[in-house]
Design a protein around this motif. Structure first.
Motif, PDB file in Angstrom:
ATOM      1  N   GLY A 121       2.074 -28.092  44.874  1.00  0.00           N
ATOM      2  CA  GLY A 121       0.712 -28.451  44.496  1.00  0.00           C
ATOM      3  C   GLY A 121       0.261 -27.847  43.187  1.00  0.00           C
ATOM      4  N   ASP A 122       0.994 -26.856  42.664  1.00  0.00           N
ATOM      5  CA  ASP A 122       0.603 -26.212  41.407  1.00  0.00           C
ATOM      6  C   ASP A 122       0.877 -27.132  40.217  1.00  0.00           C
ATOM      7  OD1 ASP A 122      -0.091 -24.064  42.882  1.00  0.00           O
ATOM      8  OD2 ASP A 122       1.431 -22.698  42.086  1.00  0.00           O
ATOM      9  N   VAL A 123       0.055 -26.973  39.206  1.00  0.00           N
ATOM     10  CA  VAL A 123       0.199 -27.724  37.968  1.00  0.00           C
ATOM     11  C   VAL A 123       0.217 -26.738  36.812  1.00  0.00           C
ATOM     12  CG1 VAL A 123      -0.902 -29.371  36.400  1.00  0.00           C
ATOM     13  CG2 VAL A 123      -0.910 -29.800  38.850  1.00  0.00           C
ATOM     14  N   VAL A 124       1.130 -26.939  35.876  1.00  0.00           N
ATOM     15  CA  VAL A 124       1.149 -26.149  34.645  1.00  0.00           C
ATOM     16  C   VAL A 124       0.799 -27.085  33.499  1.00  0.00           C
ATOM     17  CG1 VAL A 124       2.520 -24.731  33.089  1.00  0.00           C
ATOM     18  CG2 VAL A 124       2.874 -24.562  35.563  1.00  0.00           C
ATOM     19  N   ASN A 175      -0.483 -27.184  29.510  1.00  0.00           N
ATOM     20  CA  ASN A 175      -0.620 -26.395  28.279  1.00  0.00           C
ATOM     21  C   ASN A 175      -0.268 -24.923  28.524  1.00  0.00           C
ATOM     22  OD1 ASN A 175      -1.586 -28.677  26.822  1.00  0.00           O
ATOM     23  ND2 ASN A 175      -3.643 -28.322  27.668  1.00  0.00           N
ATOM     24  N   GLY A 176       0.736 -24.735  29.392  1.00  0.00           N
ATOM     25  CA  GLY A 176       1.202 -23.386  29.662  1.00  0.00           C
ATOM     26  C   GLY A 176       0.380 -22.618  30.668  1.00  0.00           C
ATOM     27  N   VAL A 177      -0.670 -23.211  31.227  1.00  0.00           N
ATOM     28  CA  VAL A 177      -1.541 -22.510  32.183  1.00  0.00           C
ATOM     29  C   VAL A 177      -1.309 -23.068  33.581  1.00  0.00           C
ATOM     30  CG1 VAL A 177      -3.905 -21.957  32.819  1.00  0.00           C
ATOM     31  CG2 VAL A 177      -3.271 -22.117  30.402  1.00  0.00           C
ATOM     32  N   ARG A 178      -1.090 -22.168  34.543  1.00  0.00           N
ATOM     33  CA  ARG A 178      -0.882 -22.594  35.923  1.00  0.00           C
ATOM     34  C   ARG A 178      -2.223 -22.764  36.628  1.00  0.00           C
ATOM     35  NH1 ARG A 178      -0.731 -20.744  41.145  1.00  0.00           N
ATOM     36  NH2 ARG A 178      -1.621 -18.764  40.463  1.00  0.00           N
ATOM     37  N   HIS A 179      -2.356 -23.891  37.307  1.00  0.00           N
ATOM     38  CA  HIS A 179      -3.520 -24.152  38.141  1.00  0.00           C
ATOM     39  C   HIS A 179      -3.045 -24.245  39.583  1.00  0.00           C
ATOM     40  CE1 HIS A 179      -5.918 -25.044  34.562  1.00  0.00           C
ATOM     41  NE2 HIS A 179      -4.883 -25.751  34.135  1.00  0.00           N
ATOM     42  N   SER A 180      -3.702 -23.522  40.468  1.00  0.00           N
ATOM     43  CA  SER A 180      -3.253 -23.449  41.854  1.00  0.00           C
ATOM     44  C   SER A 180      -3.831 -24.543  42.729  1.00  0.00           C
ATOM     45  CB  SER A 180      -3.614 -22.085  42.455  1.00  0.00           C
ATOM     46  OG  SER A 180      -5.015 -21.872  42.399  1.00  0.00           O
ATOM     47  N   THR A 181      -4.712 -25.362  42.194  1.00  0.00           N
ATOM     48  CA  THR A 181      -5.265 -26.465  42.982  1.00  0.00           C
ATOM     49  C   THR A 181      -4.600 -27.767  42.562  1.00  0.00           C
ATOM     50  OG1 THR A 181      -7.036 -26.747  41.341  1.00  0.00           O
ATOM     51  CG2 THR A 181      -7.497 -25.342  43.232  1.00  0.00           C
ATOM     52  N   LYS A 182      -4.585 -28.723  43.474  1.00  0.00           N
ATOM     53  CA  LYS A 182      -3.918 -29.981  43.187  1.00  0.00           C
ATOM     54  C   LYS A 182      -4.748 -30.821  42.213  1.00  0.00           C
ATOM     55  CE  LYS A 182      -1.100 -30.489  47.302  1.00  0.00           C
ATOM     56  NZ  LYS A 182      -0.654 -31.408  48.368  1.00  0.00           N
ATOM     57  N   PHE A 183      -4.064 -31.429  41.256  1.00  0.00           N
ATOM     58  CA  PHE A 183      -4.704 -32.306  40.289  1.00  0.00           C
ATOM     59  C   PHE A 183      -4.214 -33.724  40.567  1.00  0.00           C
ATOM     60  CE2 PHE A 183      -5.843 -28.443  38.484  1.00  0.00           C
ATOM     61  CZ  PHE A 183      -6.619 -28.606  37.349  1.00  0.00           C
ATOM     62  N   GLY A 184      -4.845 -34.355  41.523  1.00  0.00           N
ATOM     63  CA  GLY A 184      -4.425 -35.707  41.869  1.00  0.00           C
ATOM     64  C   GLY A 184      -2.998 -35.699  42.354  1.00  0.00           C
ATOM     65  N   ASP A 185      -2.147 -36.496  41.694  1.00  0.00           N
ATOM     66  CA  ASP A 185      -0.752 -36.594  42.104  1.00  0.00           C
ATOM     67  C   ASP A 185       0.161 -35.864  41.119  1.00  0.00           C
ATOM     68  OD1 ASP A 185      -1.098 -38.197  39.968  1.00  0.00           O
ATOM     69  OD2 ASP A 185      -0.189 -39.987  40.839  1.00  0.00           O
ATOM     70  N   LYS A 186      -0.394 -34.894  40.349  1.00  0.00           N
ATOM     71  CA  LYS A 186       0.403 -34.187  39.348  1.00  0.00           C
ATOM     72  C   LYS A 186       1.079 -32.929  39.883  1.00  0.00           C
ATOM     73  CE  LYS A 186      -2.584 -35.551  35.477  1.00  0.00           C
ATOM     74  NZ  LYS A 186      -3.424 -35.030  34.372  1.00  0.00           N
ATOM     75  N   GLN A 232       8.399 -33.900  41.676  1.00  0.00           N
ATOM     76  CA  GLN A 232       7.256 -34.147  40.800  1.00  0.00           C
ATOM     77  C   GLN A 232       6.746 -32.810  40.282  1.00  0.00           C
ATOM     78  OE1 GLN A 232       3.849 -37.018  41.792  1.00  0.00           O
ATOM     79  NE2 GLN A 232       2.957 -35.038  42.266  1.00  0.00           N
ATOM     80  N   GLY A 233       6.247 -32.816  39.046  1.00  0.00           N
ATOM     81  CA  GLY A 233       5.683 -31.618  38.475  1.00  0.00           C
ATOM     82  C   GLY A 233       6.730 -30.717  37.849  1.00  0.00           C
ATOM     83  N   VAL A 234       6.356 -29.452  37.648  1.00  0.00           N
ATOM     84  CA  VAL A 234       7.225 -28.475  36.993  1.00  0.00           C
ATOM     85  C   VAL A 234       7.321 -27.231  37.864  1.00  0.00           C
ATOM     86  CG1 VAL A 234       7.574 -27.026  34.960  1.00  0.00           C
ATOM     87  CG2 VAL A 234       6.603 -29.321  34.694  1.00  0.00           C
ATOM     88  N   LYS A 235       8.525 -26.729  37.994  1.00  0.00           N
ATOM     89  CA  LYS A 235       8.783 -25.534  38.798  1.00  0.00           C
ATOM     90  C   LYS A 235       9.224 -24.399  37.879  1.00  0.00           C
ATOM     91  CE  LYS A 235      12.460 -23.885  41.902  1.00  0.00           C
ATOM     92  NZ  LYS A 235      13.657 -24.309  42.666  1.00  0.00           N
ATOM     93  N   TYR A 236       8.595 -23.222  38.041  1.00  0.00           N
ATOM     94  CA  TYR A 236       9.016 -22.011  37.331  1.00  0.00           C
ATOM     95  C   TYR A 236       9.415 -20.953  38.365  1.00  0.00           C
ATOM     96  CZ  TYR A 236       7.204 -23.581  32.791  1.00  0.00           C
ATOM     97  OH  TYR A 236       6.990 -24.263  31.617  1.00  0.00           O
ATOM     98  N   VAL A 237      10.577 -20.362  38.148  1.00  0.00           N
ATOM     99  CA  VAL A 237      11.028 -19.261  38.999  1.00  0.00           C
ATOM    100  C   VAL A 237      11.626 -18.175  38.114  1.00  0.00           C
ATOM    101  CG1 VAL A 237      11.521 -20.678  41.044  1.00  0.00           C
ATOM    102  CG2 VAL A 237      13.306 -20.312  39.329  1.00  0.00           C
ATOM    103  N   ALA A 238      11.808 -16.997  38.692  1.00  0.00           N
ATOM    104  CA  ALA A 238      12.489 -15.890  38.008  1.00  0.00           C
ATOM    105  C   ALA A 238      13.519 -15.307  38.960  1.00  0.00           C
ATOM    106  CB  ALA A 238      11.487 -14.819  37.577  1.00  0.00           C
ATOM    107  N   ASN A 239      14.707 -15.042  38.435  1.00  0.00           N
ATOM    108  CA  ASN A 239      15.779 -14.434  39.217  1.00  0.00           C
ATOM    109  C   ASN A 239      16.025 -13.008  38.741  1.00  0.00           C
ATOM    110  OD1 ASN A 239      16.660 -16.824  40.737  1.00  0.00           O
ATOM    111  ND2 ASN A 239      17.317 -17.600  38.744  1.00  0.00           N
ATOM    112  N   VAL A 240      16.231 -12.105  39.677  1.00  0.00           N
ATOM    113  CA  VAL A 240      16.632 -10.732  39.353  1.00  0.00           C
ATOM    114  C   VAL A 240      17.827 -10.400  40.228  1.00  0.00           C
ATOM    115  CG1 VAL A 240      15.979  -8.300  39.288  1.00  0.00           C
ATOM    116  CG2 VAL A 240      14.286 -10.060  38.728  1.00  0.00           C
TER     117      VAL A 240
END
Length: 838
Positions: free
Chosen positions: A751-754, A756-767, A822-830
């Protein structure tokens, strides 16, 4: 699939060539030291060198020019200069004295606090170093003396105390092994005794590899070792074993030597403090059994997976101690597994995967093949595979000639290419001796071959005892975890783990590495951490330097950062003065086999956004590049061949080091607390003296046990197919470095949307993000045929272990990054290594 050891292994959500940062750069700094010292040595007879004259300025300019020239030369030669020139064996104190008028050592590397009673610094690899120079180099490493006494060197306590043979026992036992964790193994006397004897010597001398054991003769100045160490000879002509054989022949009987006689022979070559009781018992068994040819018997600790019924407390009586065999594991639809290929020939070979026939295009009708990688002589390569997969090996110079082919199954997933395998033992011995005389087989290659024979024998007993394939290299020390240590409780505070004065917390049972208990699904562990959430971005975020980790500077920085931190993840802005100094983290077990745990509130929204800013280029200098798996970069004849068409991964990623800024540093500290390990192990433990500063770029330090954090971005349709994070170290490497744990940080959730580089935690329609979770398709459950699935959730951390407590690699730790619908996923591995980073 993975390439040879020159490439980063498959891991986490994605893996690609490690190019960011200077940790892997072995060229420029080395040229700097060499050029500087050569030029300064030319002024050794200059009586006015200490004066700040114009001549000195001219000389300094000459140094800079020589550095640039050396770097340019390196770019053309690809090999740099010879690191081990005679000049580099000269006393550093003389070099420092001459150079101090230009800059002082303290200006470059501040003198750290001296920590007493540290064991000798681990010796360097001797590969490619002329024999005539090896003794000087090793003496220099093992005899580090300063005005303050014996030099403690660099590295951390884990590397110093590590013993590969720690869990082995060869001494007589009154009763047979009683615990299910104890396993008796039977090994052929030849070559097992010679190989195990070499392993014990490597542990005693604390050298990195077996080939160094016989290069090293401790000089009379090595007083810290207690006495001189005698010349040990060579692997094929070990002086200790030769003297034992001579003593047996003198006795003229088949009853062997006494334990005291064996001990006496060992003491003539090693200080008493270096002699291990189990080593003595091994050699005593050798004397008893050599004449008859009987086998060697030993015991070790192994890990037996609990029955699946014990994973569910709600499905059986909590008072019941025995598993309920009426409950069974669900059959799995996923059939993949790890396959390991071992090259027992004297030459390097190519490993190919063979697919079906090509259906269209210019190569229609031909068999599709793909190069997995080069298998070096007497070494191994691993890859992910499925039942029915076909592989073959060829000479490196002729890809059309198949030397051997396999169609593999999980029960037979360890494959050996052995051109001598069809010979009798006697014929093999004669052929290997012939190759040795011809210079085609070195002692190192012969040791590795013998070590693989030992490993193969142990693997058979291990499979019978545990039902699991032995993927690691024997021997391995048993990890200290909840089954061994009764005083490890579910609640561990940060002060107990990471901040107990200047001491490193160790556990005196097994090998000192904690592994969280996973007795049943839903089990929880509470951890207190002093690394509070960042709830506001500090007004100034600089890259941290070596000076910033000095105790006074570090304390000051952490106090300043507290203004922007809170134990309340929802708090906005800076911290209030009444806030607590610690906060709890709750780890919940998601899977017992493999061990997978999660904590949902690991990163604050501010920290998540900061990492996304680094990944998107808003902050910092992180370069995101197309991700690759290691086998996609195959070295062929010293040239990099980029293999196209692989659908194993499709993403972009970049690397950030702990020193990126204070926020990233705090996340690394929190990770250490989450894993219940000392946070100092996740940073460079540079405790050397100024007299050793020129060694830091030349010798292995075995410092931090963590890789840089990997930031990964997945767009629509991108994924990472099933893979393992573990790697296959060289058989002779005493440390057997391995990725023992993976920490996966979710920066975006469903449901997250990024934008312009900013993460939004609420759903933006079908994005909003759909898909992109992580699946462990081989996880053992009673209900699910496809393992366990973990949903992407911003701020969540997932911890899983790539190894079993007995040091074997965990086949079930295979995992995949699901396709982003759908959308963009960001993760970090350590990735955390044990006991050192490869």
């Amino acid at each position: 699939m993975r390439d040879d050891e020159d490439h980063l292994p498959i891991g986490g959500e994605a893996t690609f060539s490690y190019e960011e940062g200077g940790d892997d750069d072995d060229s420029d700094d080395d040229c700097d030291y060499n050029s500087s010292e050569e030029n300064l040595d030319n002024h050794q007879n200059n009586s006015n060198y200490g004066a700040p004259t114009s001549e000195l300025k001219q000389h300094f300019i000459a140094i800079v020019i020589s550095i640039i020239a050396a770097i340019i030369a390196h770019s053309y030669t690809h090999g740099g200069y010879n690191l081990w020139k005679d000049e580099l064996t000269k006393d550093w104190a003389s070099f420092k004295l001459k150079f101090s008028t230009v800059r002082t050592t303290s200006e470059v590397y501040p003198t750290p606090t001296i920590i007493e009673n540290y064991a000798p610094f681990a010796a360097p690899s001797m590969d490619g170093i002329p024999t005539s120079k090896r003794k000087d180099i090793l003496d220099r490493v093992m005899n580090r003396e300063t005005d303050n006494g014996f030099g403690i060197g660099g590295g951390h306590e884990k590397a110093r105390n590590y013993r590969r043979t720690r869990s082995l026992s060869f001494c007589p036992q009154v009763n047979a092994p009683s615990s299910s964790m104890e396993m008796e193994f039977i090994l052929p006397i030849d070559p097992s005794v010679r190989v195990l004897h070499s392993y014990y010597l490597a542990d005693a001398l604390r050298v990195d590899s077996i080939s160094m054991v016989y290069d090293y003769v401790v000089s009379s100045s090595s007083e810290q070792l207690g006495k001189d160490v005698g010349n040990l000879g060579s692997y094929t002509s070990d002086n200790i074993l030769n003297e034992i054989d001579t003593a047996m022949a003198t006795n003229n009987n088949d009853e062997g030597l006494t334990v005291d006689q064996v001990q006496s022979i060992l003491q003539s070559y090693l200080p008493t403090s270096m002699i291990n009781r189990q080593h003595t018992c091994l050699l005593h068994q050798y004397t008893l059994n050599k004449a008859s040819g009987r086998s060697i018997r030993g015991t070790t600790k192994v890990y037996n997976r609990p029955h699946v019924s014990t994973f569910y407390r709600d499905k059986w009586n909590t008072q019941q101690t025995e598993p309920n065999h009426k409950i069974s594991a669900a059959s799995l639809s996923f059939t993949g597994y790890a396959a390991k290929f071992i090259n027992l020939s004297v030459n390097d070979i190519h490993l190919y995967w063979e697919g079906g026939r090509i259906q269209s295009g210019p190569r229609e009708g031909k068999i599709h093949t793909e190069l997995v990688g080069i298998i070096k002589s007497m070494e191994s390569v691993g890859t992910a595979s499925f039942p029915g997969h076909a592989f073959y090996v060829t000479p490196t110079y002729d890809k059309e000639t198949a030397l051997q082919r396999w169609t593999i199954t999980e029960d037979d997933s360890i494959l050996y290419y052995d051109p001598f395998g069809n010979m009798s033992i006697e014929d093999q011995k004669q052929e290997l001796e012939k190759l040795s005389r011809q210079g085609k087989l070195s002692d190192k290659q012969l040791f590795n071959r013998d070590a693989w024979m030992l490993d193969r024998s142990f693997g058979r007993d291990y499979l019978i005892k545990t039902g699991q394939v032995w993927l690691a290299n024997f021997p391995q020390p048993y990890l200290a975890h909840e089954d061994d240590v009764s005083n490890i409780v579910d609640e561990v505070t940060s002060s107990q783990v990471s901040h107990a004065g200047d001491n490193v917390i160790t556990i005196d049972v097994g090998h000192e590495m904690h592994m969280w208990q996973a007795s049943f699904i839903g089990q929880t562990h509470m951890v207190e951490t002093s690394s509070l959430y960042y709830t506001a971005i500090p007004t100034r975020l600089d890259r941290l330097t070596k000076n910033d980790y000095l105790p006074t500077a570090e304390e000051k920085r952490m106090l300043e950062m507290r203004k922007f931190q809170s134990s309340d993840i929802k708090e906005k802005g800076s911290n209030n003065e009444n806030d607590t100094t610690t906060m709890p983290l709750t780890l919940k077990v998601l899977s017992c086999a493999p061990r997978v745990l999660e904590t949902k509130r690991f990163l604050s929204p501010v920290e998540v956004q900061h990492l996304i800013d680094l990944a998107t280029g808003v902050k910092g200098d992180v370069v995101m590049k197309p991700s690759t798996v290691s086998a996609s970069n195959v070295k062929v004849n010293n040239k990099k061949k980029v293999r196209g068409g692989s659908n194993a991964r499709s993403s972009t990623g970049g690397w950030i080091h702990r020193e990126q800024d204070a926020i990233v540093d705090t996340i690394f500290r929190r990770i250490a607390d989450l894993l219940n390990i000392d946070e100092q192990l996740l940073r460079d433990q540079d405790r050397g003296h100024d007299s050793l500063e020129n060694d830091e770029e030349l010798l292995p330090t075995h410092d931090r046990i963590v890789e840089a954090m990997q930031l990964v971005r997945y767009g629509p349709g991108e994924e990472y197919s099933a893979h393992h994070d573990f790697t296959y170290p060289s058989i002779e490497d005493r440390y057997q470095p391995k990725r023992y744990a993976t920490v996966l940080l979710y920066l975006t959730g469903e449901g997250d949307v990024v934008e312009n580089g900013v993460r939004h935690s609420t759903k933006f329609g079908d994005k909003g993000l759909e898909g992109g979770g992580t699946t462990f398709p081989r996880a053992v459950t009673t209900d699910f045929h496809d393992g366990i699935k973990i949903k992407a959730q911003s701020g969540k951390a997932v911890v899983f272990y790539n190894v079993l407590p007995d040091g074997n690699f965990d086949q079930l730790s295979q995992h995949l990054g699901e396709k982003v619908d759908q959308g963009v996923k960001y993760v970090a591995n350590v990735w955390i290594w044990d006991p050192v980073v490869s």
